[in-house]
Design a protein around this motif. Sequence first.
Motif, PDB file in Angstrom:
ATOM      1  N   HIS A 106     -92.892 -17.683 -83.992  1.00 25.21           N
ATOM      2  CA  HIS A 106     -91.311 -18.146 -84.971  1.00 25.21           C
ATOM      3  C   HIS A 106     -89.922 -17.043 -83.436  1.00 25.21           C
ATOM      4  CE1 HIS A 106     -92.806 -18.028 -89.045  1.00 25.21           C
ATOM      5  NE2 HIS A 106     -92.490 -19.311 -88.166  1.00 25.21           N
ATOM      6  N   MET A 107     -90.815 -16.003 -82.698  1.00 21.92           N
ATOM      7  CA  MET A 107     -89.918 -15.755 -81.230  1.00 21.92           C
ATOM      8  C   MET A 107     -90.012 -16.606 -80.154  1.00 21.92           C
ATOM      9  SD  MET A 107     -91.426 -11.558 -81.206  1.00 21.92           S
ATOM     10  CE  MET A 107     -90.401 -11.159 -80.087  1.00 21.92           C
ATOM     11  N   LYS A 108     -91.316 -17.903 -79.787  1.00 19.54           N
ATOM     12  CA  LYS A 108     -90.855 -18.686 -79.335  1.00 19.54           C
ATOM     13  C   LYS A 108     -90.187 -19.717 -79.955  1.00 19.54           C
ATOM     14  CE  LYS A 108     -95.381 -17.376 -76.602  1.00 19.54           C
ATOM     15  NZ  LYS A 108     -96.814 -18.352 -76.816  1.00 19.54           N
ATOM     16  N   TYR A 109     -89.834 -19.757 -80.857  1.00 26.46           N
ATOM     17  CA  TYR A 109     -89.378 -21.223 -80.572  1.00 26.46           C
ATOM     18  C   TYR A 109     -87.455 -20.816 -81.213  1.00 26.46           C
ATOM     19  CZ  TYR A 109     -87.387 -24.610 -84.045  1.00 26.46           C
ATOM     20  OH  TYR A 109     -86.997 -25.937 -84.957  1.00 26.46           O
ATOM     21  N   LEU A 110     -87.847 -19.201 -81.618  1.00 24.53           N
ATOM     22  CA  LEU A 110     -85.868 -19.111 -81.907  1.00 24.53           C
ATOM     23  C   LEU A 110     -85.492 -19.227 -80.162  1.00 24.53           C
ATOM     24  CD1 LEU A 110     -85.466 -16.468 -84.248  1.00 24.53           C
ATOM     25  CD2 LEU A 110     -84.982 -18.727 -84.321  1.00 24.53           C
ATOM     26  N   PHE A 111     -86.772 -18.662 -79.001  1.00 24.61           N
ATOM     27  CA  PHE A 111     -86.424 -18.891 -77.375  1.00 24.61           C
ATOM     28  C   PHE A 111     -86.399 -19.905 -77.593  1.00 24.61           C
ATOM     29  CE2 PHE A 111     -87.232 -18.839 -73.793  1.00 24.61           C
ATOM     30  CZ  PHE A 111     -86.591 -17.585 -72.555  1.00 24.61           C
ATOM     31  N   GLU A 112     -86.970 -20.892 -77.314  1.00 25.60           N
ATOM     32  CA  GLU A 112     -86.979 -21.963 -77.087  1.00 25.60           C
ATOM     33  C   GLU A 112     -85.510 -22.683 -77.692  1.00 25.60           C
ATOM     34  OE1 GLU A 112     -89.755 -24.116 -78.752  1.00 25.60           O
ATOM     35  OE2 GLU A 112     -91.240 -23.152 -76.986  1.00 25.60           O
ATOM     36  N   THR A 113     -84.633 -22.154 -79.067  1.00 23.12           N
ATOM     37  CA  THR A 113     -83.536 -22.792 -79.538  1.00 23.12           C
ATOM     38  C   THR A 113     -82.637 -21.599 -78.648  1.00 23.12           C
ATOM     39  OG1 THR A 113     -84.409 -22.523 -81.358  1.00 23.12           O
ATOM     40  CG2 THR A 113     -81.975 -22.619 -82.023  1.00 23.12           C
ATOM     41  N   ASN A 114     -81.931 -20.763 -78.186  1.00 22.13           N
ATOM     42  CA  ASN A 114     -81.443 -19.842 -77.111  1.00 22.13           C
ATOM     43  C   ASN A 114     -81.614 -20.324 -76.076  1.00 22.13           C
ATOM     44  OD1 ASN A 114     -79.887 -18.047 -77.213  1.00 22.13           O
ATOM     45  ND2 ASN A 114     -80.989 -17.227 -75.736  1.00 22.13           N
ATOM     46  N   GLU A 115     -82.553 -21.181 -75.468  1.00 22.12           N
ATOM     47  CA  GLU A 115     -82.371 -21.897 -74.227  1.00 22.12           C
ATOM     48  C   GLU A 115     -81.910 -22.876 -74.282  1.00 22.12           C
ATOM     49  OE1 GLU A 115     -84.051 -21.203 -70.967  1.00 22.12           O
ATOM     50  OE2 GLU A 115     -83.664 -19.796 -71.650  1.00 22.12           O
ATOM     51  N   GLN A 116     -81.726 -23.835 -75.461  1.00 24.64           N
ATOM     52  CA  GLN A 116     -80.391 -25.353 -76.412  1.00 24.64           C
ATOM     53  C   GLN A 116     -79.693 -25.459 -76.026  1.00 24.64           C
ATOM     54  OE1 GLN A 116     -82.774 -27.508 -78.616  1.00 24.64           O
ATOM     55  NE2 GLN A 116     -85.303 -26.294 -77.326  1.00 24.64           N
ATOM     56  N   CYS A 117     -79.078 -23.114 -77.102  1.00 28.64           N
ATOM     57  CA  CYS A 117     -77.973 -23.265 -77.412  1.00 28.64           C
ATOM     58  C   CYS A 117     -77.566 -21.887 -76.693  1.00 28.64           C
ATOM     59  CB  CYS A 117     -77.687 -23.172 -78.910  1.00 28.64           C
ATOM     60  SG  CYS A 117     -76.428 -22.931 -80.049  1.00 28.64           S
ATOM     61  N   THR A 118     -76.873 -22.384 -75.959  1.00 29.81           N
ATOM     62  CA  THR A 118     -76.412 -20.808 -75.351  1.00 29.81           C
ATOM     63  C   THR A 118     -75.501 -19.531 -75.960  1.00 29.81           C
ATOM     64  OG1 THR A 118     -74.548 -21.736 -74.269  1.00 29.81           O
ATOM     65  CG2 THR A 118     -76.355 -21.840 -72.489  1.00 29.81           C
ATOM     66  N   GLU A 119     -75.238 -20.534 -77.453  1.00 30.79           N
ATOM     67  CA  GLU A 119     -74.363 -19.323 -77.724  1.00 30.79           C
ATOM     68  C   GLU A 119     -75.506 -18.821 -79.249  1.00 30.79           C
ATOM     69  OE1 GLU A 119     -70.717 -17.796 -77.120  1.00 30.79           O
ATOM     70  OE2 GLU A 119     -71.982 -17.964 -75.172  1.00 30.79           O
ATOM     71  N   PHE A 120     -76.475 -19.566 -79.032  1.00 30.78           N
ATOM     72  CA  PHE A 120     -77.447 -19.230 -80.583  1.00 30.78           C
ATOM     73  C   PHE A 120     -77.523 -17.605 -80.911  1.00 30.78           C
ATOM     74  CE2 PHE A 120     -81.121 -18.628 -82.495  1.00 30.78           C
ATOM     75  CZ  PHE A 120     -81.385 -19.002 -83.656  1.00 30.78           C
ATOM     76  N   GLY A 121     -77.611 -17.084 -79.734  1.00 33.90           N
ATOM     77  CA  GLY A 121     -78.355 -15.298 -79.575  1.00 33.90           C
ATOM     78  C   GLY A 121     -76.981 -14.533 -80.227  1.00 33.90           C
ATOM     79  N   ARG A 122     -75.720 -14.728 -79.611  1.00 39.95           N
ATOM     80  CA  ARG A 122     -74.946 -14.039 -80.063  1.00 39.95           C
ATOM     81  C   ARG A 122     -74.463 -14.278 -81.490  1.00 39.95           C
ATOM     82  NH1 ARG A 122     -70.094 -14.965 -76.110  1.00 39.95           N
ATOM     83  NH2 ARG A 122     -68.791 -13.642 -77.866  1.00 39.95           N
ATOM     84  N   ALA A 123     -74.381 -15.812 -81.998  1.00 37.95           N
ATOM     85  CA  ALA A 123     -74.426 -16.732 -83.062  1.00 37.95           C
ATOM     86  C   ALA A 123     -75.311 -15.292 -83.778  1.00 37.95           C
ATOM     87  CB  ALA A 123     -74.074 -17.964 -83.607  1.00 37.95           C
ATOM     88  N   ALA A 124     -76.254 -15.216 -83.697  1.00 36.03           N
ATOM     89  CA  ALA A 124     -77.218 -15.001 -84.987  1.00 36.03           C
ATOM     90  C   ALA A 124     -77.256 -13.623 -84.826  1.00 36.03           C
ATOM     91  CB  ALA A 124     -78.450 -15.129 -84.193  1.00 36.03           C
ATOM     92  N   ALA A 125     -76.528 -12.920 -84.066  1.00 33.20           N
ATOM     93  CA  ALA A 125     -76.068 -11.214 -83.869  1.00 33.20           C
ATOM     94  C   ALA A 125     -75.048 -11.508 -84.897  1.00 33.20           C
ATOM     95  CB  ALA A 125     -75.890 -10.687 -82.699  1.00 33.20           C
ATOM     96  N   LEU A 126     -74.085 -12.299 -85.329  1.00 35.37           N
ATOM     97  CA  LEU A 126     -72.428 -11.786 -85.829  1.00 35.37           C
ATOM     98  C   LEU A 126     -73.578 -12.533 -87.505  1.00 35.37           C
ATOM     99  CD1 LEU A 126     -70.073 -13.731 -84.180  1.00 35.37           C
ATOM    100  CD2 LEU A 126     -70.194 -11.767 -84.503  1.00 35.37           C
ATOM    101  N   LEU A 127     -74.433 -13.408 -87.775  1.00 33.67           N
ATOM    102  CA  LEU A 127     -75.072 -13.148 -88.722  1.00 33.67           C
ATOM    103  C   LEU A 127     -75.102 -12.339 -89.261  1.00 33.67           C
ATOM    104  CD1 LEU A 127     -76.253 -16.724 -88.891  1.00 33.67           C
ATOM    105  CD2 LEU A 127     -74.383 -16.012 -90.328  1.00 33.67           C
ATOM    106  N   ARG A 128     -75.938 -11.427 -88.504  1.00 35.47           N
ATOM    107  CA  ARG A 128     -77.353  -9.929 -88.890  1.00 35.47           C
ATOM    108  C   ARG A 128     -76.575  -9.023 -88.836  1.00 35.47           C
ATOM    109  NH1 ARG A 128     -80.925 -11.902 -84.720  1.00 35.47           N
ATOM    110  NH2 ARG A 128     -79.446 -10.315 -83.246  1.00 35.47           N
ATOM    111  N   VAL A 129     -75.457  -8.834 -88.167  1.00 34.77           N
ATOM    112  CA  VAL A 129     -74.177  -7.848 -88.730  1.00 34.77           C
ATOM    113  C   VAL A 129     -73.416  -8.313 -90.136  1.00 34.77           C
ATOM    114  CG1 VAL A 129     -71.813  -7.065 -87.684  1.00 34.77           C
ATOM    115  CG2 VAL A 129     -73.975  -7.343 -86.418  1.00 34.77           C
ATOM    116  N   TRP A 130     -73.045  -9.392 -90.067  1.00 32.66           N
ATOM    117  CA  TRP A 130     -72.291  -9.904 -91.718  1.00 32.66           C
ATOM    118  C   TRP A 130     -73.598  -9.456 -92.791  1.00 32.66           C
ATOM    119  CZ3 TRP A 130     -74.035 -13.242 -94.905  1.00 32.66           C
ATOM    120  CH2 TRP A 130     -73.205 -13.974 -95.464  1.00 32.66           C
ATOM    121  N   LEU A 131     -74.539  -9.877 -92.359  1.00 33.02           N
ATOM    122  CA  LEU A 131     -75.510  -9.942 -94.418  1.00 33.02           C
ATOM    123  C   LEU A 131     -75.724  -8.439 -93.374  1.00 33.02           C
ATOM    124  CD1 LEU A 131     -77.386 -11.077 -95.591  1.00 33.02           C
ATOM    125  CD2 LEU A 131     -79.442 -10.756 -93.907  1.00 33.02           C
TER     126      LEU A 131
END
Length: 357
Positions: A106-131
């Motif tokens: 799962h970590m590899k899949y999310l890393f690949e997603t972050n490579e394809q979408c450069t803002e993915f990591g920041r958006a995920a961090a916002l979601l975690r803070v929100w949650l």
Amino acid sequence: MIRVQLHASALNELFDIEFELLRSDTRLPVVVLRPKSDTRLSKLGCVVRIQPSIAPDTLPLRRLMPDRNHVRAAYVAGTTDADLVAEQATPQYNAAVVSDALQLTHMKYLFETNEQCTEFGRAAALLRVWLGQRTVQHIGQQQLMAPRISGFALTMVLAWLVRSANSGGVTGARLSSSMDAHQLFKGAIEFLAAHDFNHGALQFGTDADMTVFGAQSGAVLVDPSASVNVLAGVQPWELDALRLHAQQTALDLNHHSANHFSRVFLSAALTDVTAKYDHVFRLDIDMAPFLAARFGSEMNVTARAAELEHGHPVVAVQHRIAQLLSTALARQTRLVAVHAGADASFDDRIKATRRHV
């Protein structure tokens, strides 16, 4: 065994070693390392948490699909006669084992997603803070038990929105990898506000056998390997509460006349249940009847096995209360949430679970 090995290791010279549970699940222990006061590490003020896991090839994952049984009813019944009671599927137990084995995948899949979408990591961090603002609960000074919904689950939802080719047919538009972090966060919130996970199963790709995953009760989001339900164990009322929070946040984000940053990310009042709900009732429950052995009849064994499925006796009681009240008050309320008081130590929880069997 792991406790003995850790205390015999060099780590014991530098750290005080403790144990916690991930998402209040006795099947998912976490090793907590706190630097000893007489070491240089203590000046850092840090705490290290390690979640032990098994290798992906330790067990055949196909044997752990949600329609299979891996908590033998004969064991629960205290008998060696396997034909005495009928076996039932153990999807939550199976998912706990499989998710443990697939952490690196799962970590590899999310890393690949972050490579394809450069803002993915920041958006995920916002979601975690929100949650976190909406799931770390307390009543006054009393901390409540951790929920099963996690930042990892929402990160996987975000990844599904960004990458899944199947998302077009579901409420909420697919998110483009060219979006910035705020746009991704807003799109995910609008999806969470519109989609009912309890009645709308999702999967990455098309490889999962949805007749197997969909036949089990509860919300379904099948991971990219088509092996595990990411939302297994999350209680229905938690997802209902999440959808209500997302609906309010979506309104805040679309209200252009004011800056709602503090309401979305800094609202500490949301964590106090007395300020969050219209009515709050306290139930003091004697756990002894739920922890005592129930040998003797197939009905009792079946009930006990169902409770063990939840991975913690308190969570099993939560689930039963929520089911009862939600059914009784279905037409009178939008949400019935059942929070449990902060739990005992790791040792007490393990002993309770053993008595539970």
